[in-house]
Write a protein that holds these residues in place. Sequence first.
Motif, PDB file in Angstrom:
ATOM      1  N   ASP A  79      19.165 -57.717  16.070  1.00  0.00           N
ATOM      2  CA  ASP A  79      20.179 -58.413  15.371  1.00  0.00           C
ATOM      3  C   ASP A  79      20.934 -57.563  14.508  1.00  0.00           C
ATOM      4  N   VAL A  80      20.264 -56.383  13.921  1.00  0.00           N
ATOM      5  CA  VAL A  80      20.738 -55.490  13.128  1.00  0.00           C
ATOM      6  C   VAL A  80      21.498 -54.692  13.769  1.00  0.00           C
ATOM      7  N   ALA A  81      21.323 -54.111  15.022  1.00  0.00           N
ATOM      8  CA  ALA A  81      22.294 -53.370  15.944  1.00  0.00           C
ATOM      9  C   ALA A  81      23.307 -54.221  16.333  1.00  0.00           C
ATOM     10  N   ASP A  82      23.181 -55.502  16.597  1.00  0.00           N
ATOM     11  CA  ASP A  82      24.614 -56.214  17.130  1.00  0.00           C
ATOM     12  C   ASP A  82      25.359 -56.248  16.079  1.00  0.00           C
ATOM     13  N   ALA A  83      24.952 -56.488  15.028  1.00  0.00           N
ATOM     14  CA  ALA A  83      25.976 -56.489  13.644  1.00  0.00           C
ATOM     15  C   ALA A  83      26.700 -55.096  13.502  1.00  0.00           C
ATOM     16  N   ILE A  84      25.803 -54.037  13.627  1.00  0.00           N
ATOM     17  CA  ILE A  84      26.392 -52.974  13.562  1.00  0.00           C
ATOM     18  C   ILE A  84      27.379 -52.618  14.619  1.00  0.00           C
ATOM     19  N   ARG A  85      27.313 -52.996  15.807  1.00  0.00           N
ATOM     20  CA  ARG A  85      28.144 -52.801  16.787  1.00  0.00           C
ATOM     21  C   ARG A  85      29.692 -53.336  16.581  1.00  0.00           C
ATOM     22  N   GLU A  86      29.628 -54.298  15.819  1.00  0.00           N
ATOM     23  CA  GLU A  86      30.812 -54.992  15.496  1.00  0.00           C
ATOM     24  C   GLU A  86      31.680 -54.183  14.436  1.00  0.00           C
ATOM     25  N   ILE A  87      31.158 -53.060  13.930  1.00  0.00           N
ATOM     26  CA  ILE A  87      32.026 -52.187  13.050  1.00  0.00           C
ATOM     27  C   ILE A  87      32.539 -51.170  13.849  1.00  0.00           C
ATOM     28  N   THR A  88      34.049 -51.232  13.741  1.00  0.00           N
ATOM     29  CA  THR A  88      34.704 -50.272  14.638  1.00  0.00           C
ATOM     30  C   THR A  88      34.817 -48.963  13.999  1.00  0.00           C
ATOM     31  N   GLU A  89      34.258 -48.465  12.720  1.00  0.00           N
ATOM     32  CA  GLU A  89      34.260 -47.099  12.188  1.00  0.00           C
ATOM     33  C   GLU A  89      32.952 -46.456  12.654  1.00  0.00           C
TER      34      GLU A  89
END
Length: 148
Positions: A79-89
């Motif tokens: 879940d943490v990795a999926d949330a990070i994946r959404e951050i384009t920077e």
Amino acid sequence: MDDIDRRIVQLLQTQARMSYAELARQVGLTSPSVQERVAKLERNEVITGYRAEINSEAIGLGITALIGIVTIAGSEYADVADAIREITEVESCYFMAGEESYLLKVRVGTMAELEYLVTRLSRLPGVGGTRTTIALSTKWESRPQDRS
């Protein structure tokens, strides 16, 4: 994978736009043979993509930082990795052994943008803390490895 496949991969790592004819010349095969080998390397996911290398400063992303993410005990890593994946920077994300669960390589244009990004990351569900290191300069990155 044989030695010729390894050489093809090495050549494509240094110049992904190299023609099949030039690859063939450098490895001593015919162009159709090289094309078949490249297709097989792609099917077998040895070669996973081709991309242009960009001068980050030239496009306004002159600040590179490494951000360690400490997750909260019991949080779902996926879940943490999926949330990070959404951050384009976030350019790269590594799952780590040790105190930090993830190490991110990020690029932004200003220190204010980095501050905002760190704040956003620290507010993600499952994130307990962050540790940021700012790169003063990049000496090299994405260097192909010679495994011959």
